[in-house]
Design a protein around this motif. Structure first.
Motif, PDB file in Angstrom:
ATOM      1  N   ARG A 137       0.771  -1.315   0.070  1.00  0.00           N
ATOM      2  CA  ARG A 137      -0.109   0.104   0.018  1.00  0.00           C
ATOM      3  C   ARG A 137       0.710   1.216   0.021  1.00  0.00           C
ATOM      4  O   ARG A 137       0.358   2.434   0.029  1.00  0.00           O
ATOM      5  CB  ARG A 137      -1.021  -0.251   1.313  1.00  0.00           C
ATOM      6  CG  ARG A 137      -2.198  -1.062   1.216  1.00  0.00           C
ATOM      7  CD  ARG A 137      -2.931  -1.136   2.117  1.00  0.00           C
ATOM      8  NE  ARG A 137      -4.193  -2.006   1.894  1.00  0.00           N
ATOM      9  CZ  ARG A 137      -5.222  -1.856   1.310  1.00  0.00           C
ATOM     10  NH1 ARG A 137      -5.484  -0.655   1.087  1.00  0.00           N
ATOM     11  NH2 ARG A 137      -6.207  -2.675   1.262  1.00  0.00           N
ATOM     12  N   TYR A 150      -2.957  -0.081  -5.414  1.00  0.00           N
ATOM     13  CA  TYR A 150      -3.785   0.794  -6.221  1.00  0.00           C
ATOM     14  C   TYR A 150      -3.557   0.863  -7.641  1.00  0.00           C
ATOM     15  O   TYR A 150      -4.445   1.000  -8.327  1.00  0.00           O
ATOM     16  CB  TYR A 150      -3.420   2.341  -5.763  1.00  0.00           C
ATOM     17  CG  TYR A 150      -3.458   2.418  -4.187  1.00  0.00           C
ATOM     18  CD1 TYR A 150      -4.741   2.370  -3.487  1.00  0.00           C
ATOM     19  CD2 TYR A 150      -2.496   2.607  -3.330  1.00  0.00           C
ATOM     20  CE1 TYR A 150      -4.726   2.557  -2.212  1.00  0.00           C
ATOM     21  CE2 TYR A 150      -2.474   2.737  -1.949  1.00  0.00           C
ATOM     22  CZ  TYR A 150      -3.614   2.447  -1.419  1.00  0.00           C
ATOM     23  OH  TYR A 150      -3.819   2.644  -0.020  1.00  0.00           O
ATOM     24  N   TYR A 153      -6.179  -1.814  -8.252  1.00  0.00           N
ATOM     25  CA  TYR A 153      -7.542  -1.163  -8.262  1.00  0.00           C
ATOM     26  C   TYR A 153      -7.768  -0.688  -9.662  1.00  0.00           C
ATOM     27  O   TYR A 153      -8.933  -0.572 -10.167  1.00  0.00           O
ATOM     28  CB  TYR A 153      -7.895  -0.486  -7.086  1.00  0.00           C
ATOM     29  CG  TYR A 153      -7.994  -0.991  -5.717  1.00  0.00           C
ATOM     30  CD1 TYR A 153      -9.089  -2.044  -5.789  1.00  0.00           C
ATOM     31  CD2 TYR A 153      -7.429  -0.989  -4.980  1.00  0.00           C
ATOM     32  CE1 TYR A 153      -9.442  -2.804  -4.582  1.00  0.00           C
ATOM     33  CE2 TYR A 153      -7.721  -1.784  -3.548  1.00  0.00           C
ATOM     34  CZ  TYR A 153      -8.681  -2.800  -3.538  1.00  0.00           C
ATOM     35  OH  TYR A 153      -9.007  -3.259  -2.210  1.00  0.00           O
ATOM     36  N   ASP A 180     -13.418   3.900  -6.005  1.00  0.00           N
ATOM     37  CA  ASP A 180     -13.347   4.359  -4.891  1.00  0.00           C
ATOM     38  C   ASP A 180     -12.517   4.062  -3.876  1.00  0.00           C
ATOM     39  O   ASP A 180     -11.819   4.554  -2.987  1.00  0.00           O
ATOM     40  CB  ASP A 180     -14.898   4.168  -4.257  1.00  0.00           C
ATOM     41  CG  ASP A 180     -16.174   4.957  -4.561  1.00  0.00           C
ATOM     42  OD1 ASP A 180     -15.835   6.121  -5.059  1.00  0.00           O
ATOM     43  OD2 ASP A 180     -17.278   4.583  -4.499  1.00  0.00           O
ATOM     44  N   SER A 181     -11.800   2.686  -3.914  1.00  0.00           N
ATOM     45  CA  SER A 181     -10.787   2.284  -3.296  1.00  0.00           C
ATOM     46  C   SER A 181      -9.386   3.035  -3.503  1.00  0.00           C
ATOM     47  O   SER A 181      -8.656   3.352  -2.379  1.00  0.00           O
ATOM     48  CB  SER A 181     -10.504   0.828  -3.861  1.00  0.00           C
ATOM     49  OG  SER A 181     -11.690  -0.076  -3.695  1.00  0.00           O
ATOM     50  N   SER A 185      -8.488   6.351  -0.410  1.00  0.00           N
ATOM     51  CA  SER A 185      -7.313   6.069   0.226  1.00  0.00           C
ATOM     52  C   SER A 185      -6.592   7.585   0.748  1.00  0.00           C
ATOM     53  O   SER A 185      -5.995   7.424   1.549  1.00  0.00           O
ATOM     54  CB  SER A 185      -6.355   5.360  -0.462  1.00  0.00           C
ATOM     55  OG  SER A 185      -5.932   6.035  -1.720  1.00  0.00           O
TER      56      SER A 185
END
Length: 467
Positions: A137, A150, A153, A180-181, A185
């Motif tokens: 992350r 990300y 995603y 949206d993920s 964030s």
């Protein structure tokens, strides 16, 4: 120029007889891309296939080397990164070629057949979802140029946004969830300076890049946008030590979309009379005949000082050769793009501008488009509010309403020269439109042919319809 960009309403490849690098020999491939009459023997089609499946093979080789190593958190993360990168390459290949082979082992001598787009879609989705728990992350320099969570995603968002094209079934709600993920964030934001985001010194500090290809003019070569786009007479202005080529300009109808003079994205095009940074005209010393090779006067050898002026219309002097003319007026036809700013430190055509694959602005636009196409809203955001958030950051006038044609235009403004235009035009049903000298409306051209050489090597590959 890759097949990802060529063949859209954003580009126009020219033939320049003064170019010493064999452009006339190679012009046919670009001519085919513009006219949409490419064949299975077009080198761009085969080179892109080799690039994509070569990268997939490299991923498989790396994964095979990790098979024998002991389990560890670092192994899990690296394997997840490689599988996400491989999934991205399968995404590009199925987007370009439709039904494709899905090889996931290294050294297998069997000739793989093709899987349908629906099967490839399901494989990509499964692979990326399985990788998510092990991906980092982090968003700093430690993961720059490597897939993080990300990136995964963003890939899922792009997959779901195009699901109706690939599988016949819309997945816009899932696209919103994937977007949206990233948005929620808080790890990414729109760049304060749009132009500098694409400068040669961009990199991990660029807060809008989710996944980018790191280029370096010396050690990681391949980014050559300035060499393709800029006129040789601009070499001194930008302090470049190599000769510019000048083969690519932009179709007038595409540039016409940049109609807001306050929008910072409009400034990244070169049009009209050209000046150096001191305000002095850029002068080309030539002759009457050198300026215009149709000049029929007896004084064709008389000297002429011509101020470089880019004109929007791209007219062909020789249609068969796809040639605008080797004179100075011909070389100045067409608007030029300077999004990837020239790299003064480069010693040849290779530059150090990193090129984004997934960018935060695209995530906002993907969510906005999904909402327009019927996805359920989330977090109080509407398609209009998301687009106006972006436009405000780019100093463009905000809109009072948004529909799909306006959304496609916004994507043209924001994402130009980032290789998504073909993908967008197909999703919007506009790939069969006429532009420039292209009138072909064959829907089979939405995917490219399987290269002839690949079908010789692997007879199990079935050619795509229409080829």
């Amino acid at each position: 120029m890759s097949v990802l960009l060529a063949g859209t309403d954003a580009e126009y490849g020219r033939s320049d007889p003064s170019e010493p690098c064999g452009w006339l020999v190679r012009r046919g491939r670009y001519q085919q891309m513009h006219y949409h009459n490419w064949t299975a023997d077009n080198p761009i089609v085969s080179d892109t296939w080799a690039w994509g499946f070569g990268t997939i093979s490299s991923c498989n080789q790396i994964l095979s080397l990790f098979d024998a190593s002991a389990p560890s958190p670092s192994k899990a993360r690296i394997v997840a990164e490689i599988k996400t990168l491989r999934a991205a390459m399968f995404f590009f290949m199925t987007d370009l070629y439709g039904n494709i082979p899905v090889a996931t082992s290294f050294g297998d001598t069997a000739k793989p057949g093709q899987q349908t787009r629906q099967q490839v879609f399901a494989f990509i989705e499964s692979e990326v979802k399985a990788a998510l728990p092990s991906l980092s992350r982090a968003t700093d320099a430690s993961v720059y140029g490597r897939p993080n969570v990300y990136t995964a995603y963003a890939l899922l968002a792009k997959l779901y946004l195009n699901a109706e094209v690939y599988t016949g079934k819309p997945r816009y709600d899932d696209a919103v969830v994937a977007c949206d993920s990233i948005i929620r964030s808080g790890r990414y934001a729109l760049a304060d300076d749009y132009a500098k985001m694409f400068y040669p010194d961009n990199g991990p500090q660029t807060k809008e890049f989710i996944f980018a290809i790191p280029y370096d003019h010396a050690s990681a070569q391949g980014e050559q946008f300035s060499w393709y786009s800029l006129h040789p007479a601009l070499q001194a202005k930008y302090g470049l030590s190599y000769r510019l080529s000048n083969p690519v300009s932009t179709i007038p109808s595409y540039y016409a979309q940049f109609d807001d003079p306050n929008d910072v994205r409009t400034a990244l095009w070169l049009t009209g009379k050209q000046y150096d940074f001191g305000g002095n005209p850029i002068i080309i010393h030539t002759t009457r005949l050198g300026l215009d090779n149709s000049y029929a006067g007896a004084d064709g050898a008389a000297p002429v000082d011509y101020q470089l002026e880019f004109t929007p219309q791209v007219t062909l002097r020789d249609v068969d050769k796809f040639e605008v003319g080797g004179d100075e007026l011909g070389k100045a036809k067409g608007i030029r793009n300077i999004k990837y700013y020239p790299d003064v430190t480069a010693t040849d055509r290779n530059q150090s501008n990193d090129v984004p694959v997934f960018r935060y602005a695209d995530v906002l636009l993907m969510k906005a488009e999904s909402l327009l196409r019927g996805a359920a809203g989330s977090y109080g955001e509407s398609a209009l509010s998301l687009v106006n958030m972006l436009r405000s950051k780019r100093n463009a006038a905000t809109l009072n309403a948004i529909d799909l044609p306006a959304m496609l235009k916004e994507r043209a403004l924001e994402m130009n020269w980032e290789t998504w235009r073909r993908n967008d035009l197909i999703r919007y049903g506009r790939f069969e439109d006429s532009w420039g000298y292209k009138t072909d409306a064959d829907v089979n051209k939405r995917i490219f042919p399987i290269p002839s050489g690949e079908r010789i090597l692997n007879p199990a590959l079935v050619q795509n319809p229409g080829y």
